[in-house]
Each structure stands twice: as structure tokens, then as C-alpha cells.
Write a protein that holds these residues in place. Sequence first.
Motif, mmCIF file in Angstrom:
data_model
loop_
_atom_site.group_PDB
_atom_site.id
_atom_site.type_symbol
_atom_site.label_atom_id
_atom_site.label_comp_id
_atom_site.label_asym_id
_atom_site.label_seq_id
_atom_site.Cartn_x
_atom_site.Cartn_y
_atom_site.Cartn_z
ATOM 1 N N ASN A 521 32.589 -0.228 20.557
ATOM 2 C CA ASN A 521 31.188 -0.640 20.478
ATOM 3 C C ASN A 521 30.301 0.377 21.199
ATOM 4 O O ASN A 521 30.283 0.435 22.424
ATOM 5 N N SER A 523 27.022 0.419 20.691
ATOM 6 C CA SER A 523 25.654 -0.099 20.682
ATOM 7 C C SER A 523 25.311 -0.635 22.068
ATOM 8 O O SER A 523 26.147 -0.637 22.975
ATOM 9 N N ASP A 524 24.081 -1.107 22.214
ATOM 10 C CA ASP A 524 23.685 -1.595 23.549
ATOM 11 C C ASP A 524 23.742 -3.118 23.631
ATOM 12 O O ASP A 524 23.166 -3.710 24.523
ATOM 13 N N ARG A 525 24.426 -3.766 22.683
ATOM 14 C CA ARG A 525 24.587 -5.229 22.796
ATOM 15 C C ARG A 525 26.002 -5.628 22.392
ATOM 16 O O ARG A 525 26.687 -4.858 21.694
ATOM 17 N N PRO A 526 26.434 -6.806 22.845
ATOM 18 C CA PRO A 526 27.790 -7.239 22.510
ATOM 19 C C PRO A 526 27.958 -7.409 21.005
ATOM 20 O O PRO A 526 26.994 -7.700 20.301
ATOM 21 N N VAL A 527 29.183 -7.218 20.533
ATOM 22 C CA VAL A 527 29.440 -7.373 19.105
ATOM 23 C C VAL A 527 30.675 -8.271 18.945
ATOM 24 O O VAL A 527 31.623 -8.190 19.735
ATOM 25 N N GLU A 528 30.625 -9.107 17.943
ATOM 26 C CA GLU A 528 31.699 -10.079 17.761
ATOM 27 C C GLU A 528 32.996 -9.395 17.329
ATOM 28 O O GLU A 528 32.970 -8.503 16.466
ATOM 29 N N SER A 547 33.544 -11.649 22.203
ATOM 30 C CA SER A 547 32.750 -10.483 21.782
ATOM 31 C C SER A 547 32.990 -9.304 22.727
ATOM 32 O O SER A 547 33.416 -9.459 23.878
ATOM 33 N N PRO A 549 31.747 -6.088 24.833
ATOM 34 C CA PRO A 549 30.537 -5.592 25.498
ATOM 35 C C PRO A 549 30.176 -4.178 25.016
ATOM 36 O O PRO A 549 31.005 -3.498 24.413
ATOM 37 N N PRO A 550 28.955 -3.708 25.313
ATOM 38 C CA PRO A 550 28.562 -2.340 24.961
ATOM 39 C C PRO A 550 29.487 -1.305 25.615
ATOM 40 O O PRO A 550 30.069 -1.565 26.674
#
Length: 561
Positions: A521, A523-528, A547, A549-550
Amino acid sequence: MSDHTLARPAAAAAPGDPAARPWWRDAVIYQVYVRSFAAGPGQPAVAGAGNLAGVRSRLRYLADLGVDAVWFNPWYPSPMADAGYDVADYRAIEPSFGTLDEAEKLIAEAHELGIRIILDVVPNHGSDAQPWFTAALAAAPGSPERDRFIFRPGRGPDGDRPPNNWESEFGGPAWTRVPGPGGEPGEWYLHLFTPEQPDFNWGNADVRAEFEDVLRFWFDRGVDGFRIDSAVLLAKDPAMADFDPDAGVHPFVDRDEVHAVYRAWRSIADGYPGDRVLIGEVWLPDVERTTRYLHPGELQTVFNFDFLRCPWDAAELRQVIEATLASHTRVDAPATWVLSNHDVIRNVTRYGRADTSFDRPGYRIGEPTDLVLGTRRARAAALLSLSLPGTAYIYQGEELGLWEVEDLADEDRQDPMWQRSGRQHLGRDGCRVPLPWSGRRPPFGFTDGEAPTWLPQPSSWAGLTVEAESADPASMLSLYRYALQVRHAQPAFTVDSFAWRPAPAEVLCFRRGADVTVMINLSDRPVELPTHEEILAASQPVIRGGSLPPDTGVWLRTRPR
Ligand code: GLC
């Protein structure tokens, strides 16, 4: 001469059997920079530098880390004008590192632990202290002795201008003038690096025969392969034409004639039992030209510099991974994944900056750096590079999360780049600082006693010693050890199969083999997380509820397709 065999040899196997796969297709290779790895116990470290006794005393560390092979930067006698890349004798050991007898013991001991040995061979240039070069200086222009190197008269009525406009990689002209027989100014010789590194003439039969013999010398001693330094530079335009950026063929980079050298080398390697490997330092902008070195009968692998220089950006990484796998599949060669080496800024530092792309070392030293963020990303990058199909490299200290030492004093800097660029280019010393092993203060167990190391270690490395990190399950070292165990245990990591899985734009997600999914990940937000049966490894704890974390990577066992 000895006939070492590995304790974990590739078993004789039927074609198609995974055991028949040569080891170098998915090895994890650890790069040892001898000067900065470890000094042997009970032996005074010469000028605070490491040695072979130090490496021998730490082989168990490398075996416990779980690496398959070790690549040594040059360990030959050298005046150290370019940290050993100025080789004075290709068949011996640098006296401050040890002896040939110790090297043979080291090879045998490594093999007993299941670790293969790769040496660095430096064929483009030697040292000006090499007997051949001394003989060339003493001989007349046009002599056979001079023909082993590249001597030419200068331009202009007095011959006082270099023979052409080529520049040294480290700055300044690539030519140096030597005195003639009566002490008057004479011919010039070519050196694409420092003046202490005269280029060999690869059009000369003595040179070709010499290096073939050098390869045999070390293969006879059980060495499993070679990393070929500056592999694309050997062949030079015989006309010595000026470099013209608009001309089609470069006068010394990647000329077609160089391939004949590697075909000859490959037949030598193939004449030895046990899958000996040739690895090229092939740093070219063109993927098609790069993979020509991997054609059948040439090198088995080359370093992936596009991956090394790639910023921490999902789209760019995806593009590099795709291009690498596509080009390597076409020539049936394994890809290589490299995050850092002895020539570039350490990746913890690079990833902690606003601009995470690779730059020539030194230019951007001193930029604001968030080492916590850089370390977090380097952990995720470790899970990325160790999970892609092919071989992965670990540059010593990467497994400890060492950062670039940016505040060395000017007088401590030793890289010739620093002086030759008129002190504009800080050079590569910051990634070559000796490893911290134990204790709370420099030299951190690198040497017995208190003697300072050849490049001073920062006292802020107290938490990054092998001792400290071994005791901490959340350390970078524990992550590497664990990830390598998982990599060895999961068959999915030693097959070629790789397929992207759908994921948000700033997330990399792919399947390896039938049942492993990797997700990184950026990105700057959690992803499932995708549906999974088990978390095999994670660079940070996964958020409860499933999920990621970034700036985190994870390996999952997923249901077989
Ligand atoms: C390679 C080495 C580098 C050395 C140069 C000249 O790029 O990796 O360290 O300075 O060749 O031998």
C-alpha cells in the motif's frame, strides 16, 4: 585447488522437476563490502577496516539471515584509489584483508553452510600498480606492452591535448599523459574512471586470455560466479572518435563487440559443474539493449537498475515491474531486484524524502529527510523486492535499516568522486560506513577494542546493531530473517508465475504461484485486504478488521485459484 561442494547442493533431478531449476534463478544474494563488514576477532583491524577473518567469523550470521549467496566487492590487492576497483593482482587477496589461504577456507566454510560465493571481476580497467601497466610505462610507444592498454599520441602540434573528448566517470578528462623515454612529454593513456585505473585494450589477445585464466583460477577454487564490473564498457571504438551525442554508436558504451567476450566467458563457466553464474553490471537506458546481454550463451542475469532508481510510487513501480518481467521473459532470464548497493544512497534515506527517486549519489545529500517514514517504506520495499519472481539482492546493512551517513567530515571522505569533482559531488562514502554489530558506542563491535573505523560510524546507530535488532521482534533485521524463512518455505516464491490482481491506483497487488498474494500500500490511507486464509508476513501490524495501513506490505496465503 579444492573441490568444494555445497552442503545443500541442487539434487540431480528429472527435467521439469523444480529441483532442476538452477539456484541463481531465485537466489537471495547478500552483498559484502569487505572493508565495512567486520574485522576478525583477535586481529588488529588495519586502519579500522574489515577483513576476511571478520567475514569468516560472521558467516553464521549470514546463514541465520537465510541468504543463498554472497557477492564480495573486489577483495584483491589494491592501492584503493577506488576502494578496490583498482586491482593490482587478480589472483591474490588484498593483504590488509587476509591471504589466499584464508579466502579458500572462507569459500569452503560458506559452502558448508549452504552459501554460494560470487566474486567481483573488474575487466574494464586495472590498477596503475599492476605489473602490466608498469611494464607498459617502461616500454616504448607501439610496443606489445603498451598495446594491452590504450595509449595514443595527443592532439595538437605538441600533442598536449588529450586524444579525444572522452570524460572520466568521476569528472575530468579520461586521459592522462605520461613521460616519453627521455623524460619529455609522451603518449596519453585512457582511464574511464580515475587515472589510477588504466583501461585495458580488449582488442588485445593477451588481455582476453588473461581474464579467461583469472575466471578459471577462481572457478577452480570453488567460486560459484562473478559479478562483472562496468560490463558494458570494455569495447572501445578503435578509431577513438570524439563522443558525439548525436552519433548512433557510442564510442565505448555497449558496443556490439563486447558480446563476444561474454560468450567466451559463458563457455568457461559452463565447463564447470554446479551452475556457475555470470551477473552483469549493465546499466543502460534501453531495455532491448540490456537484454541482449542475456541472450543464450551469454550472461545469466544482469542488475535491474530501473528498479533501483524507481521512486516510491505505485504507478512507476508497476511500470518497471511489468517492463522488467516482459523483457526478461522474452529471453528466459530471471529478473533481479535491487534496492541499494555500494554506489548509491541508502534507500531508508531516499524513501524519507519528498523526492524519492534515485539520483547520482551525493548530489542531494543534506535534503530534509524523515527517517521514520523512510524506514517504514524500506520495510514495505523489502517485502516487495523479496516477493517478485527472480533473484533479490540485499546490500549489507539494508537488513539493519541503516541510513546514509550524510554528515561525514570533509577530511573523512575517501571516495575519489569527492576530490575529482572538485568537492562538488560528495560521493559514495555515506553508504559504505562499517556495520554496527554490538554495544552502545562506536565502533559497535566492528573491531575488537576502541580503534575508530575507517569511516566513522554515527553514535545514533546504537539501536541498529545486530545485537539490538536481534533482541527486537519488530526490528528490520527480524523482518528480513522472517521474510527469508517464509520465502524459502513457500513454493509460490520459486516459480515464475506472477499475475496482477485488481487494486486501487496507489496499491500494488499480485499473485505468486497458486496461493500467495502480495499487497503493498503506497497510498496515504488504509486499504482493505483481499480475502485470505493466513497472513504470512507483514511489514507493520495489519489493522484489526482486515485493512493494510499506508506504506505497508503484506504477504497473504489466499485460496488457490
Ligand atoms: C562500478 C562499481 C563502482 C566503481 C566503478 C569503477 O560501477 O560498482 O564502485 O567505482 O565500477 O570500477
